[in-house]
Design an enzyme around this catalytic site. Structure first.
Site, short mmCIF file in Angstrom:
data_model
loop_
_atom_site.label_atom_id
_atom_site.label_comp_id
_atom_site.label_asym_id
_atom_site.label_seq_id
_atom_site.Cartn_x
_atom_site.Cartn_y
_atom_site.Cartn_z
N ASP A 254 0.59 -1.13 -0.06
CA ASP A 254 0.09 -0.11 0.26
C ASP A 254 0.74 1.25 0.10
OD1 ASP A 254 -2.33 1.52 0.21
OD2 ASP A 254 -3.06 1.08 2.41
N GLY B 41 -0.05 5.43 -4.97
CA GLY B 41 -0.65 6.80 -4.95
C GLY B 41 0.14 8.11 -4.05
N ARG C 209 -0.48 9.01 -10.00
CA ARG C 209 -0.88 7.91 -9.78
C ARG C 209 0.13 6.83 -9.82
NH1 ARG C 209 -3.91 7.69 -5.18
NH2 ARG C 209 -4.35 5.34 -5.09
N HIS D 193 2.15 3.20 -9.13
CA HIS D 193 2.44 1.81 -9.56
C HIS D 193 3.42 1.25 -9.97
CE1 HIS D 193 -1.49 2.39 -7.10
NE2 HIS D 193 -2.13 2.92 -9.10
N SER E 242 -7.53 -5.44 -5.14
CA SER E 242 -8.51 -6.38 -5.24
C SER E 242 -9.93 -5.95 -5.65
CB SER E 242 -8.30 -5.60 -3.89
OG SER E 242 -9.21 -4.33 -3.39
N TRP F 109 -11.91 -1.93 -8.46
CA TRP F 109 -12.72 -1.64 -9.44
C TRP F 109 -13.23 -0.37 -9.24
CZ3 TRP F 109 -10.84 -4.70 -14.06
CH2 TRP F 109 -10.77 -5.82 -13.57
N LEU G 51 11.34 -19.51 -4.68
CA LEU G 51 11.07 -18.98 -4.11
C LEU G 51 8.71 -19.83 -5.12
CD1 LEU G 51 9.87 -16.86 -2.13
CD2 LEU G 51 9.35 -15.14 -4.19
N ARG H 266 2.05 -4.99 6.14
CA ARG H 266 1.34 -3.68 5.59
C ARG H 266 2.18 -2.28 5.48
NH1 ARG H 266 -5.00 -2.36 3.70
NH2 ARG H 266 -4.54 -0.60 2.80
N ARG I 111 -5.07 -2.30 8.75
CA ARG I 111 -6.56 -2.82 7.83
C ARG I 111 -6.07 -4.29 7.13
NH1 ARG I 111 -7.96 2.32 6.62
NH2 ARG I 111 -7.35 2.74 4.32
N GLU J 68 1.19 -13.24 12.75
CA GLU J 68 1.46 -12.44 13.21
C GLU J 68 1.58 -11.22 12.07
OE1 GLU J 68 2.57 -11.64 16.62
OE2 GLU J 68 2.59 -13.94 16.38
C1 IPE Z 1 -5.18 -2.70 -1.21
O1 IPE Z 1 -5.30 -1.40 -0.53
C2 IPE Z 1 -5.65 -3.50 -1.59
C3 IPE Z 1 -3.70 -4.19 -2.78
C4 IPE Z 1 -2.89 -3.50 -1.45
C5 IPE Z 1 -3.94 -4.36 -3.51
P1 IPE Z 1 -5.98 -0.77 -0.91
O2 IPE Z 1 -5.47 1.09 -0.73
O3 IPE Z 1 -7.06 -0.38 -2.04
O4 IPE Z 1 -6.88 -1.09 0.49
P2 IPE Z 1 -7.87 0.41 1.14
O5 IPE Z 1 -8.93 0.86 0.17
O6 IPE Z 1 -7.10 1.60 1.91
O7 IPE Z 1 -8.57 -0.62 2.42
C1 IPE Z 2 -1.62 0.29 -3.25
O1 IPE Z 2 -1.22 1.60 -3.60
C2 IPE Z 2 -1.36 -0.72 -5.00
C3 IPE Z 2 -2.68 -0.89 -5.29
C4 IPE Z 2 -4.12 -0.67 -4.34
C5 IPE Z 2 -3.32 -0.92 -6.39
P1 IPE Z 2 -2.34 3.23 -3.57
O2 IPE Z 2 -2.68 3.12 -5.06
O3 IPE Z 2 -3.31 2.56 -2.58
O4 IPE Z 2 -1.99 3.48 -3.08
P2 IPE Z 2 -2.05 5.14 -2.01
O5 IPE Z 2 -3.42 4.31 -0.94
O6 IPE Z 2 -3.10 5.99 -2.49
O7 IPE Z 2 -1.57 5.92 -0.93
MG MG Z 3 -4.24 2.29 -0.57
#
Ligand code: IPE
Ligand code: IPE
Ligand code: MG
Length: 243
Positions: A20, A23, A33, A37, A65, A69, A131, A188, A194, A207
């Site tokens: 995570d 963005g 953003r 990625h 996830s 979408w 792996l 995470r 979460r 853990e």
């Molecule tokens: C969880 O991250 C999904 C992935 C890392 C692929 P999100 O950024 O989508 O989750 P929320 O919306 O913060 O819960």
């Molecule tokens: C995680 O990074 C990648 C995916 C969910 C695909 P985010 O895109 O959720 O990045 P933030 O949470 O907006 O920083």
């Molecule tokens: Mg995110």
């Protein structure tokens, strides 16, 4: 000084990661953003190599996830394009690092060419003994559980499975992660704490580690910190260790 693994540490067999913060990484730099990625994709490559060198046997990374979408259409399509090129590059990477790759999640919703690249990658890397790398793509824990329940119900109806035979082990064999041990450690990144619908069944006794680092910046040193943290945890599985 570069961080090192302490030789006395236990190495988690299976590490799951919610990647995570892509963005936010881009926003901090005034970039779109999608650049976050893209950089995040590079981190995946490094971390897979380092993890295996450290003795980790299984890695499961959350790439997209079932809820993702709902992001703006241009971000979803950029992510799909990135995944498209990632699947192709990963064939070479898997060969080089002897990785065995599997995609978990409902891939039937993806474009046909992407589904095909996934099949090629899985097939080409099937015999590799390094792996074991799972990529969670259009993955949702609830979706996985419902698909497993439906498939199990079908087998019960057809008499292939008796209701009395349903055990946690049997149920696990209906999940996308069949044959893969549950994660020992979940990381995470980006400071969020979460699960966001990741591996709901499999994380029962895992853990959890929540570093503030954003995924594109996650480095070998951060992985070492995660393993150090894992080593100060005491896993009890509902029992007692001190009496
Ligand atoms: C969880 O991250 C999904 C992935 C890392 C692929 P999100 O950024 O989508 O989750 P929320 O919306 O913060 O819960
Ligand atoms: C995680 O990074 C990648 C995916 C969910 C695909 P985010 O895109 O959720 O990045 P933030 O949470 O907006 O920083
Ligand atoms: Mg995110």
């Amino acid at each position: 000084m570069a961080k090192k693994l302490d030789p006395s540490w236990k190495i988690p067999e299976h590490v799951a990661i919610i990647m995570d913060g892509n963005g936010r990484w881009a926003k901090k730099r005034g970039l779109p953003r999608n650049m976050g990625h893209r950089q995040g994709g590079k981190t995946v490559e490094t971390i897979c190599e380092e993890a295996y060198r450290m003795g980790i046997k299984y890695m499961t990374l959350y790439a997209f996830s079932t809820e993702n979408w709902s992001r703006p259409e241009d971000e979803v399509s950029a992510l799909m394009n990135l995944l498209r090129s990632y699947m192709k590059d990963c064939v070479k990477q898997a060969e080089k690092n002897k990785m065995r790759v599997k995609v978990i999640g409902d891939i039937s919703r993806l474009d046909a060419d992407l589904q095909e690249s996934i099949r090629v990658l899985e097939k080409e890397s099937e015999k590799n003994t390094g792996l074991r790398f799972q990529i969670a793509l259009n993955y949702g824990g609830r979706d996985e559980l419902l698909r497993a329940v439906k498939s199990l119900c079908g087998d019960v109806k057809e008499g292939k499975v008796l209701e009395a035979e349903i055990s946690p082990e049997l149920f696990s064999s209906y999940l996308d992660t069949a044959g893969i041990p549950d994660p020992d450690l979940l990381i995470r990144t980006s400071g969020e704490q979460r699960i966001s619908n990741f591996l709901l069944w499999q994380l029962a006794y895992t853990e959890f580690y929540f570093p503030d680092v954003l995924w594109p910046d996650f480095s070998k040193d951060d992985l070492i910190d995660a393993i150090a943290y894992y080593n100060i945890r005491e896993r009890r599985y509902g029992g007692v260790t001190h009496v």
